[in-house]
Design an enzyme around this catalytic site. Structure first.
Site, short mmCIF file in Angstrom:
data_model
loop_
_atom_site.label_atom_id
_atom_site.label_comp_id
_atom_site.label_asym_id
_atom_site.label_seq_id
_atom_site.Cartn_x
_atom_site.Cartn_y
_atom_site.Cartn_z
N HIS A 1 0.96 -1.32 -0.04
CA HIS A 1 -0.12 -0.07 -0.04
C HIS A 1 0.87 1.35 0.02
O HIS A 1 0.54 2.20 -0.77
CB HIS A 1 -0.95 -0.07 1.12
N GLU A 2 1.87 1.24 0.76
CA GLU A 2 2.77 2.32 0.80
C GLU A 2 3.57 2.71 -0.24
O GLU A 2 3.78 3.91 -0.64
CB GLU A 2 3.62 2.45 2.26
N HIS B 1 1.73 4.40 -2.77
CA HIS B 1 1.84 5.99 -2.76
C HIS B 1 3.11 6.45 -3.29
O HIS B 1 3.24 7.44 -4.10
CB HIS B 1 1.73 6.39 -1.31
N ASP C 1 -5.70 8.60 3.84
CA ASP C 1 -5.86 8.91 2.48
C ASP C 1 -7.05 9.59 2.13
O ASP C 1 -7.11 10.53 1.11
CB ASP C 1 -5.72 7.43 1.58
#
Length: 225
Positions: free
Chosen positions: A58-59, A62, A160
């Site tokens: 997930h990170e 980004h 987010d």
């Protein structure tokens, strides 16, 4: 981040683990051992590690999207409550900030979809033992990824969803005012989280609420005129 150490580099960013993450692993292992023995402890620790692998992905969602806009991510740190990708700066254009904010949840959507496909395939060809332990493990992991998407899209800045809210507001007002409004909304939601966590005894939610409240306050202070 203090009290964290590096475990290597991946895709141009240093991957770090906060020491409190190991307290979480120890707590999960001890609780599962007490309730179901060594096998339960191993399965629960394995699930937490698999979950945090999804958090890392997930990170990096980004980070890789930010890279498209020329923004570096020096490091990503794993905490007991999730991960933090430290961008050198946030995009100044609202559309770019929305893209960076949504890239993380988009990764979890892909992970959940792939896991559900794998579970369906395993069911069809009956690969594992009849108790379906692996299928249950993967189904649970897929469900948690869906939960991560929904949770991260709550408009509690600086999560987010909160960053999407700030970017949407920035289309209609200046960035500082948009940040102050989004931070206020984030703090209000954090208070609701904390109250619900105390009422239900879900103290991890209280911890998340404190983190969101403090982070929103810091963002608001930074945006003050």
């Amino acid at each position: 981040m203090t009290w964290s150490f590096s475990i290597g580099r991946l895709l141009g960013s240093e991957l770090r683990v906060h020491v409190t993450f190991f307290l979480l692993i120890a707590y999960v292992g001890w609780s599962a051992w007490s309730a179901g023995g060594a096998v339960a402890a191993a399965l629960n620790v394995a699930f937490v590690l698999a979950l945090f692998a999804c958090v890392v992905a997930h990170e990096f969602g980004h980070a890789l999207m930010a890279r498209r806009f020329g923004i570096r991510t020096p490091d990503i740190t794993l905490l007991p409550i999730g991960g933090v990708a430290r961008l050198m700066r946030m995009p100044h254009k609202p559309g770019q900030e929305i893209a960076v904010a949504l890239a993380g949840p988009a990764v979890n959507v892909v992970i959940a979809g792939v896991l559900y496909l794998v579970v369906g395939r395993l069911d069809m060809i009956s690969v594992l033992a009849s108790d379906g332990t692996l299928n249950g493990f993967l189904s649970r992991l897929a469900a948690v990824n869906v939960w991560l998407v929904l949770f991260n899209l709550i408009p509690a800045f600086p999560m987010d969803g909160g960053r999407v809210l700030r970017a949407m507001l920035a289309f209609f007002t200046d960035r500082r005012r948009a940040t102050r409004i989004a931070a206020f909304v984030g703090q209000a939601i954090a208070v609701v989280f904390a109250a619900y966590g105390v009422y239900t005894g879900w103290f991890l939610l209280v911890l998340v609420a404190v983190f969101v409240f403090m982070a929103a306050r810091a963002e608001k202070a930074f945006a003050a005129p």
